[in-house]
Scaffold this motif. Structure first.
Motif, PDB file in Angstrom:
ATOM      1  N   ASP A 178       1.394 -16.552  -8.434  1.00  0.00           N
ATOM      2  CA  ASP A 178       0.217 -17.388  -8.658  1.00  0.00           C
ATOM      3  C   ASP A 178       0.521 -18.504  -9.645  1.00  0.00           C
ATOM      4  N   THR A 183      -4.312 -24.003 -10.836  1.00  0.00           N
ATOM      5  CA  THR A 183      -4.720 -25.075  -9.930  1.00  0.00           C
ATOM      6  C   THR A 183      -6.112 -25.589 -10.270  1.00  0.00           C
ATOM      7  N   LEU A 229      -1.685 -23.301  -0.878  1.00  0.00           N
ATOM      8  CA  LEU A 229      -2.864 -23.652  -1.663  1.00  0.00           C
ATOM      9  C   LEU A 229      -4.110 -23.402  -0.828  1.00  0.00           C
ATOM     10  N   ARG A 230      -5.001 -22.582  -1.375  1.00  0.00           N
ATOM     11  CA  ARG A 230      -6.274 -22.287  -0.708  1.00  0.00           C
ATOM     12  C   ARG A 230      -7.394 -23.044  -1.410  1.00  0.00           C
ATOM     13  N   THR A 231      -8.157 -23.780  -0.623  1.00  0.00           N
ATOM     14  CA  THR A 231      -9.227 -24.591  -1.189  1.00  0.00           C
ATOM     15  C   THR A 231     -10.502 -24.409  -0.377  1.00  0.00           C
ATOM     16  N   ASP A 239      -8.994 -22.320  -5.282  1.00  0.00           N
ATOM     17  CA  ASP A 239      -9.138 -21.073  -6.037  1.00  0.00           C
ATOM     18  C   ASP A 239      -7.888 -20.221  -5.996  1.00  0.00           C
ATOM     19  N   LEU A 240      -6.840 -20.697  -5.308  1.00  0.00           N
ATOM     20  CA  LEU A 240      -5.581 -19.952  -5.270  1.00  0.00           C
ATOM     21  C   LEU A 240      -4.432 -20.892  -4.921  1.00  0.00           C
ATOM     22  N   LYS A 241      -3.445 -20.929  -5.812  1.00  0.00           N
ATOM     23  CA  LYS A 241      -2.214 -21.690  -5.542  1.00  0.00           C
ATOM     24  C   LYS A 241      -1.042 -20.762  -5.813  1.00  0.00           C
ATOM     25  N   GLN A 242      -0.082 -20.736  -4.870  1.00  0.00           N
ATOM     26  CA  GLN A 242       1.035 -19.817  -4.984  1.00  0.00           C
ATOM     27  C   GLN A 242       2.328 -20.476  -4.524  1.00  0.00           C
ATOM     28  N   HIS A 274     -11.499 -17.526   2.806  1.00  0.00           N
ATOM     29  CA  HIS A 274     -10.798 -16.261   2.607  1.00  0.00           C
ATOM     30  C   HIS A 274     -10.407 -15.677   3.965  1.00  0.00           C
ATOM     31  N   LYS A 290      -0.632 -14.741   8.334  1.00  0.00           N
ATOM     32  CA  LYS A 290      -0.733 -13.792   7.226  1.00  0.00           C
ATOM     33  C   LYS A 290       0.291 -12.680   7.358  1.00  0.00           C
ATOM     34  N   GLY A 316      -7.942 -22.891   3.973  1.00  0.00           N
ATOM     35  CA  GLY A 316      -9.205 -22.629   3.293  1.00  0.00           C
ATOM     36  C   GLY A 316     -10.395 -22.917   4.172  1.00  0.00           C
TER      37      GLY A 316
END
Length: 466
Positions: free
Chosen positions: A181, A184, A201-203, A188-191, A247, A170, A35
């Protein structure tokens, strides 16, 4: 083992607790925390590994960065800072690139990947933490992945900023998985992948209580950091999306060939309309793929709806045309062909009298293509300037958009650079896996120039006259 330690409220971000769940899950082999900057990624992982040393014997970890000389002032300093801030110096032995918990005997080693001997000797470790994975070569990552084995609950944990959407992280790791998904509170995104062994986990800074506070009077509000991110949000949305929000993207460093192409302005959802004609534009180069981009036009609005860029061994004109027919062979409203004028010449590699476009005419004969390939290519500089003006909205009655699924084209439009003469930079890179060398960017940008100058010939001629 430490019987009990009580921490004050506000010591941990929400990220810590969601990392902890993955950390304790024996099914999870890979943990990726990624993130924006100031999101406490590495700090939080360091917190968990310090506690891990205190939880029992043989809880040994190895922390890697790209080079050893960067360790002292970065991740090693973070570990030491946390231990001291918690008042636990008496419980740890701290040496150069080595920290050991005196109570359990568990330890953490630190090394750069420039020390190949350290990479080979990973027996006795249950956790590997790769800090700034985006700076690590794919081959080095694969070596670490293969060498961590032989014990229960062994995990590879990685932290990074996703500064390039073309990164192997990626394309070779995330995109190869079917990701599910999860809810969280830490980002804003946990997979998790379908197999259940990979956690992502993207934070970003908005989830870091030491930047924005915790809303209860705890943490810390760093107004200067917040103001800096807000400045980028207003003035450089690409930089904000990458460095603030974390992002996927790629920083533009100046010298771009298509300076007016903007991801947030030109990229969208543009579906195929079966009631409109099709326009395709070619570039004859076959590495890393043969480029065939697909467009439709409605009232001056030209939209790239697709890209056909097949890689070896399907990077042939025949395979490309067959793929086009598979996708659009039922269209009955007309097909127009554009492309590089130099491909009109007779090709000595083909049967006498044949050329690139005669082959296309044969392969696509059922669609009765109409060719709009000029006798000579437009000036690179003039057509580049025309394309940039069109992208900037300066060519009356014409707009451009590209569908978000056309990732290769979008990358080309964003990152193709100009040479010292303002033409396409034909910088060549070498694929380490195949040994093939090729021009990384420029093919899609060329294809775009060809179609825009031919399709809007009257406007292009007016632009040339000034």
């Amino acid at each position: 083992m430490v019987e009990s330690i009580e921490f004050e409220d506000g010591i941990f971000n929400e990220l810590y607790y969601e990392l902890d769940e993955a950390f304790l899950n024996d099914l999870i082999r890979f943990i990726f925390i990624y993130g924006g900057s100031s999101s406490s990624k590495s700090y939080t992982i360091a917190q968990r590994l310090i506690i891990y040393m205190m939880e029992g014997s043989n809880n040994n970890s190895f922390v890697f960065k790209l080079v050893s000389r960067k360790i002292d002032e970065t991740i090693f300093a973070t570990f030491v800072k946390i231990i001291k801030s918690w008042g636990l110096e008496d419980y740890f032995k701290i040496q150069k690139h080595y920290i050991e918990c005196k109570l359990t005997g568990s330890y953490t080693n630190f090394s750069g990947l420039d020390d190949s001997d350290k990479v080979k000797g990973l027996e006795g470790y249950t956790k590997i933490f790769i800090d700034e994975l985006d700076q690590i070569a794919y081959e080095d990552y694969k070596q670490l992945r293969k060498r961590l084995r032989g014990q229960k609950n062994q995990q590879i944990i990685a932290a990074f900023n996703p500064v390039s959407e073309m990164s192997y992280i990626k394309t070779e790791i995330f995109d190869k998985e079917k990701l599910i998904d999860l809810p969280t509170k830490a980002g804003d995104l946990k997979q998790i992948n379908e197999k259940g062994n990979m956690f992502l986990l993207r934070t970003n800074y908005l989830f870091n209580i030491w930047i924005v506070g915790d809303g209860k009077g705890g943490g810390f509000i760093d107004q200067h950091a917040i103001d800096d991110f807000e400045f980028d949000r207003v003035n450089d949305i690409n930089l904000y999306n990458i460095y603030a929000l974390g992002h996927w993207g790629r920083l533009r460093t100046g010298g771009e060939f298509l300076k007016q192409f903007k991801n947030d302005k030109h990229v969208g959802t543009f579906e195929y309309n079966s009631n409109l004609p099709l326009h395709i534009s070619f570039d004859e180069n076959v590495l890393p793929y043969l480029t065939c981009n697909v467009f439709q036009v409605d009232n001056g609005n030209i939209r790239q709806i697709d890209e056909i860029m097949l890689k070896d061994p399907l990077n042939t004109l025949k395979d490309t045309c067959e793929e086009f027919i598979k996708r659009y062979g039922s269209n009955t409203h007309g097909l127009f062909v554009y492309g590089d004028a130099t491909s009109r010449k007779q090709d000595t590699k083909l049967v006498k009298g044949q050329n690139f476009y005669l082959l296309i005419k044969g392969y696509l004969s059922k669609l009765k293509p109409i060719f709009r390939v000029p006798k000579a290519n437009p000036s690179v500089l003039m057509s580049r300037n025309f394309t940039n003006d069109l992208l900037a909205g300066q060519i009356e009655g014409v707009t451009f958009g590209v569908d978000s699924r056309c990732r290769n084209s979008i990358n080309d439009y964003q990152y193709c650079t100009e040479d010292e003469e303002g033409k396409v930079n034909k910088k060549v890179i070498r694929d380490k896996m195949t040994g093939q060398s090729y021009q990384e960017f420029g093919h899609a940008s060329d294809v775009l120039r060809y179609i825009l100058t031919a399709m809007f010939m009257d406007k292009y001629k007016k632009f040339q006259r000034g």
